[in-house]
Motif scaffolding. Structure first.
Motif, mmCIF file in Angstrom:
data_model
loop_
_atom_site.group_PDB
_atom_site.id
_atom_site.type_symbol
_atom_site.label_atom_id
_atom_site.label_comp_id
_atom_site.label_asym_id
_atom_site.label_seq_id
_atom_site.Cartn_x
_atom_site.Cartn_y
_atom_site.Cartn_z
ATOM 1 N N HIS A 125 86.218 -65.089 -44.257
ATOM 2 C CA HIS A 125 86.530 -65.060 -45.975
ATOM 3 C C HIS A 125 85.945 -64.074 -46.745
ATOM 4 C CE1 HIS A 125 87.293 -69.494 -45.596
ATOM 5 N NE2 HIS A 125 85.995 -69.662 -44.941
ATOM 6 N N ALA A 126 86.870 -63.317 -46.086
ATOM 7 C CA ALA A 126 86.891 -61.691 -45.706
ATOM 8 C C ALA A 126 86.850 -61.476 -48.041
ATOM 9 C CB ALA A 126 87.777 -60.696 -45.978
ATOM 10 N N PHE A 174 95.403 -55.072 -42.443
ATOM 11 C CA PHE A 174 96.871 -55.082 -42.584
ATOM 12 C C PHE A 174 97.043 -55.654 -40.594
ATOM 13 C CE2 PHE A 174 96.702 -53.522 -46.573
ATOM 14 C CZ PHE A 174 96.897 -54.687 -47.312
ATOM 15 N N VAL A 175 97.787 -55.888 -40.188
ATOM 16 C CA VAL A 175 98.107 -55.290 -38.920
ATOM 17 C C VAL A 175 99.955 -55.064 -38.752
ATOM 18 C CG1 VAL A 175 98.528 -57.152 -36.523
ATOM 19 C CG2 VAL A 175 97.129 -57.947 -38.193
ATOM 20 N N ALA A 176 99.546 -53.834 -37.501
ATOM 21 C CA ALA A 176 100.624 -53.454 -37.473
ATOM 22 C C ALA A 176 100.777 -53.992 -35.507
ATOM 23 C CB ALA A 176 100.959 -51.953 -37.892
ATOM 24 N N ASN A 177 102.389 -53.495 -35.355
ATOM 25 C CA ASN A 177 102.693 -53.652 -34.006
ATOM 26 C C ASN A 177 102.603 -52.094 -33.386
ATOM 27 O OD1 ASN A 177 103.630 -56.416 -33.528
ATOM 28 N ND2 ASN A 177 105.468 -55.729 -34.455
ATOM 29 N N SER A 204 96.970 -59.913 -43.686
ATOM 30 C CA SER A 204 95.373 -60.712 -42.890
ATOM 31 C C SER A 204 94.893 -61.018 -43.743
ATOM 32 C CB SER A 204 94.969 -60.081 -41.924
ATOM 33 O OG SER A 204 93.476 -61.146 -41.520
ATOM 34 N N PRO A 205 93.209 -62.164 -44.101
ATOM 35 C CA PRO A 205 92.825 -62.433 -44.887
ATOM 36 C C PRO A 205 91.185 -61.860 -44.382
ATOM 37 C CG PRO A 205 93.543 -64.702 -44.452
ATOM 38 C CD PRO A 205 93.877 -63.697 -44.010
ATOM 39 N N TYR A 206 91.164 -61.642 -43.128
ATOM 40 C CA TYR A 206 90.467 -61.582 -42.245
ATOM 41 C C TYR A 206 89.774 -60.025 -41.863
ATOM 42 C CZ TYR A 206 91.956 -66.613 -40.818
ATOM 43 O OH TYR A 206 92.846 -67.175 -40.477
ATOM 44 N N GLY A 215 90.556 -58.988 -53.931
ATOM 45 C CA GLY A 215 90.818 -58.365 -53.765
ATOM 46 C C GLY A 215 89.806 -57.100 -54.618
ATOM 47 N N ALA A 216 88.832 -58.172 -55.639
ATOM 48 C CA ALA A 216 88.848 -57.587 -56.868
ATOM 49 C C ALA A 216 86.868 -56.974 -57.200
ATOM 50 C CB ALA A 216 89.029 -57.995 -58.121
#
Length: 436
Positions: free
Chosen positions: A181-182, A187-190, A206-208, A242-243
């Motif tokens: 619960h961040a 974000f994730v990238a290849n 990603s919400p983590y 995000g706030a």
């Protein structure tokens, strides 16, 4: 359970936890986390100046809460870019990565840290990207159950700003240690994108927070940090995404901006659903507060004082067997452990929750009993009275409507702000422990 038996249970559990934490988790922490100089090592991009002075202080932290479901192979061949928000600034930074809930060694091929170009944005600010090393090497292997701290990197870290911490795992690693619960999008990238300042390759959100559990800074801006042990009320699950509107974020603003306030970083160690002691009819949400206190609070960098905000879930998750004496004994045990480190503890009263689906009249009576003892001064060094600050004066078993997110348990953004405003900041200075 009698008070005496409850205390014996808590004390025995605490002793086991300290031994386990020392033998397993701290053993992989990469050395003394309270040093005030920079260790010399092989030069690397963004390496720190060994002559730099200051104190290492935690500017951000989170608690590892469990193994992320359906991540048996980890994130092999992918880069995780965690977005975190600082409380205090500094001239150098280092990170802590955790494989606490992993079942096999985790290989980190490369890692980096940077200032974000804008809030909640995966693009790095120009010329701010720094490669991170571990013992002078770009790759590190973290044993199952362990953690590692990076070498310091020279980076101007602003206070009240977003950082990007990127890690690349080249091989399968088993279940991912994460914080679910961040209230912050990462974000994730290849592929290995750790050295790429651009954000366009980070196509998955990603919400983590994954693997990352702490960011420390070398600073002259702050004298230490305050570490907060809590549940979803501290995690801020109903705050605006995000706030940075959780109450620890607002507390960090006060400590940074108010005249006469102690200059401290703020470390949010809340886990949603967390209980103070084990037990209850529902699956546990992370290790209990008593079992993780040493690892998540006392062992953090530069801690000068402690805040404890736990107990509501012990009532809601164990409605037929909740015991006020057991919970109060556990709170006192945390205070004793903190005192052994020379730390003062501020404890929070339990806020009302009538209207929530878990409400029962007898649970509210237990809550009032616990609060009365907390207010007596026989549990913690100081008290922050969240109950009095947020309850409805005409219906004191309920949250005031302005401060209620709508579920009658968690606050709104206004409620979280009120919680932060309830602190007497002088109580967080970290002077000698009181005699309880």
């Amino acid at each position: 359970m009698t008070k005496r038996h409850g205390y014996a249970l808590v004390a025995a559990l605490a002793a086991v936890v300290v031994l386990i934490s020392t033998a397993i988790y701290v053993a992989f922490s990469g050395g003394d986390r309270h040093d005030t100089t920079l260790g010399a090592g092989p030069s690397a991009q963004g390496s720190a100046d060994p002559a730099a002075a200051g104190s290492w202080v935690g500017t951000w932290a989170t608690a590892p809460a469990g193994a992320e479901p359906r991540t048996g192979a980890g994130f092999a061949g992918r880069t995780l870019r965690n977005v975190v928000h600082t409380s205090v600034g500094g001239t150098h930074a280092r990170i802590t990565l955790s494989n606490l809930f992993g079942t096999q060694p985790l290989t980190i091929g490369h890692a980096s840290i940077a200032q974000a170009s804008a809030p909640s944005n995966p693009t790095a600010r120009p010329d701010s990207l720094r490669r991170l090393t571990f013992g002078g090497k770009p790759q590190v292997v973290i044993p199952a159950g362990g953690q590692v701290t990076s070498d310091p990197a020279r980076l101007a870290v602003p206070a009240d700003a977003d950082l990007l911490v990127s890690t690349y795992a080249p091989t399968p690693s088993g279940p991912v240690t994460y914080h679910p619960h961040a209230r912050q999008i990462s974000f994730v990238a290849n592929g290995d994108q750790t050295q790429n300042p651009r954000g366009d390759g980070y196509t998955e959100q990603s919400p983590y927070w994954r693997y990352l559990t702490a960011v420390d800074v070398l600073t002259r801006e702050a004298t230490g940090s305050v570490a907060i042990l809590g549940d979803s009320l501290t995690d801020g699950v109903t705050s605006t995404l995000g706030a940075n509107a959780r109450w620890p974020d607002v507390l960090a603003d006060r400590l940074r901006e108010e005249a006469g306030a102690p200059r401290l970083g703020v470390l949010n160690e809340g886990i949603s659903g967390n209980q103070l002691v084990p037990g209850g009819q529902f699956p546990p949400a992370g290790p209990s507060g008593v079992s993780r206190f040493e690892r998540d609070v006392l062992s953090r960098t530069g801690v000068r004082s402690v805040v404890v905000v736990l107990g509501v879930n012990d009532l809601l998750r164990n409605p037929r067997h909740a015991d006020a004496d057991q919970l109060l004994d556990a709170m006192r045990e945390l205070t004793r452990q903190a005192h052994a480190r020379g730390l003062r503890v501020t404890g929070a009263t339990l806020m009302p929750f009538n209207g929530h689906r878990g409400y029962r009249p007898h649970l509210d009576q237990l809550r009032r009993t616990i609060n009365a003892e907390i207010r007596s001064g026989r549990v913690f060094d100081h008290v922050v009275d969240f109950d009095r600050a947020l309850r409805d004066p005409y219906a004191p078993d309920r949250l005031r409507e302005l401060y209620d997110s709508g579920d009658h348990l968690h606050p709104s953004d206004a409620g979280y702000r009120k919680m932060a405003e309830s602190f007497n900041l002088s109580h967080l200075r970290g002077s000698a422990p009181a005699q309880l």
